[in-house]
Write an enzyme that holds these catalytic residues in place. Structure first.
Site, PDB file in Angstrom:
ATOM      1  CE  LYS A 205      -4.204  -2.239   1.393  1.00 45.21           C
ATOM      2  NZ  LYS A 205      -5.146  -2.656   2.424  1.00 45.21           N
TER       3      LYS A 205
ATOM      4  NE  ARG B 154      -6.552  -9.413   1.011  1.00 45.35           N
ATOM      5  CZ  ARG B 154      -6.257  -8.595   0.015  1.00 45.35           C
ATOM      6  NH1 ARG B 154      -5.394  -7.625   0.193  1.00 45.35           N
ATOM      7  NH2 ARG B 154      -6.827  -8.752  -1.161  1.00 45.35           N
TER       8      ARG B 154
HETATM    9  N1  PMM Z   1      -6.959  -4.640   1.074  1.00 46.19           N
HETATM   10  C1  PMM Z   1      -7.286  -4.787  -0.224  1.00 46.19           C
HETATM   11  C2  PMM Z   1      -8.206  -5.767  -0.624  1.00 46.19           C
HETATM   12  N2  PMM Z   1      -8.776  -6.579   0.289  1.00 46.19           N
HETATM   13  N3  PMM Z   1      -9.049  -7.283   2.523  1.00 46.19           N
HETATM   14  C3  PMM Z   1      -8.757  -7.137   3.817  1.00 46.19           C
HETATM   15  N4  PMM Z   1      -9.347  -7.941   4.734  1.00 46.19           N
HETATM   16  N5  PMM Z   1      -7.867  -6.204   4.259  1.00 46.19           N
HETATM   17  C4  PMM Z   1      -7.246  -5.341   3.410  1.00 46.19           C
HETATM   18  O1  PMM Z   1      -6.466  -4.491   3.872  1.00 46.19           O
HETATM   19  C5  PMM Z   1      -7.542  -5.448   2.012  1.00 46.19           C
HETATM   20  C6  PMM Z   1      -8.456  -6.456   1.601  1.00 46.19           C
HETATM   21  C7  PMM Z   1      -6.649  -3.890  -1.260  1.00 46.19           C
HETATM   22  O2  PMM Z   1      -5.460  -4.415  -1.731  1.00 46.19           O
HETATM   23  P1  PMM Z   1      -5.313  -5.318  -3.097  1.00 46.19           P
HETATM   24  O3  PMM Z   1      -6.102  -4.593  -4.179  1.00 46.19           O
HETATM   25  O4  PMM Z   1      -3.874  -5.340  -3.386  1.00 46.19           O
HETATM   26  O5  PMM Z   1      -5.876  -6.670  -2.850  1.00 46.19           O
END
Ligand code: PMM
Length: 266
Positions: free
Chosen positions: A209, A242
């Protein structure tokens, strides 16, 4: 390893760091299996991009992207979570063998989500969220971000009870980068114990991020920072992290665990 390691598998043409790469189903399945082999305890499959400014997609299109991949990963023995804000997709994912529903909207995007979660009996990750990606930057105003996020998550828990969700299966997530300015993300990370006092396990999703690279490194160059933040979160007692790059975070988590074991081994 005692911390859950969620490997991110975005099956979307427009995700901010790996968009397009795994859009094709067989490549996605291969990548998911590789993440498991690298140490992911869950592979988190998502079909809708949540990057700032991203447009919504139709739930039917989301299911077309996600469900076949879930089915194949489960058949290959991989534990799967599904990153969705849609109750219908959550139900289809449960049917396809997913073990966890990961909802970035914490149930706010779809009024049917809690009933769907209750029906499946699956583990539910409820993330702090204030609005869709198109307008979330304008929603990043707080008196005290940790106090406010805690209160808003607490309100979600009360709603879940009403819909029959088994609270013993609910994981909370501060939602780093979602309606958060950089300083908000660092305050949430520094005060995870205050969120933990709600009595639920926590998930932290810092991976790649923007707040991890104030000097402007590209998303794929933020994996060291992601591994460090994930290790620090693990040391603070979170349930899971994650990440996109499983191998680097796995190494960081193993070091954290060895460090923690050092406290009790002598
Ligand atoms: N961030 C993204 C997508 N899904 N789910 C959870 N539980 N926590 C997060 O911080 C989160 C998520 C955005 O990141 P990506 O587009 O790289 O998946």
């Amino acid at each position: 390893m005692s911390v859950q390691l969620l490997g991110i598998l975005n099956v979307t043409p427009d995700s901010f760091s790996d968009g397009g790469l795994y859009a094709e189903q067989s490549a996605a399945v291969e990548r998911g299996i590789a993440m498991r082999d690298e140490g992911a305890t869950l592979v988190d499959v998502g079909g809708e991009s949540t990057r700032p400014g991203a447009e919504r997609i139709d739930p039917a299109e989301e299911q077309r992207r996600v469900i076949p991949v879930v089915r194949e990963l489960v058949a290959a023995g991989v534990s799967v979570s599904v990153d969705t804000m849609n109750a219908e997709t959550a139900l289809a994912a449960a049917e396809a063998g997913a073990s966890v529903i990961n909802d970035v909207s914490g149930g706010l995007a779809d009024p049917g989500m809690y009933r769907a979660v209750a029906e499946t009996g699956l583990t539910y990750i409820a993330m702090h969220w204030r609005g869709h990606s198109t307008d979330m930057d304008a929603l990043a105003t707080y008196d005290d971000v940790v106090v406010d996020v805690r209160e808003e998550l607490k309100a979600r828990l009360s709603e879940m009870i009403v819909s029959g969700v088994d609270l013993r299966r609910v994981i909370l997530d501060p939602g780093l980068g979602f309606a958060k300015r950089p300083e908000h993300n660092w305050q949430l990370l520094g005060r995870l114990d205050e969120l933990g006092s709600l009595g639920h396990p926590l998930l932290v999703g810092a991976s790649r991020k923007r707040f991890l690279s104030p000097w402007g490194a590209e998303p794929a160059q933020r994996d060291e920072a992601t591994a460090i933040v994930s290790a620090l979160a693990a040391n603070a007692g979170v349930w899971g992290v994650r990440v996109h790059d499983v191998a680097s975070t796995r190494a960081a988590l193993e070091i954290t665990e060895a460090w923690q074991n050092g406290r009790t081994d002598s």
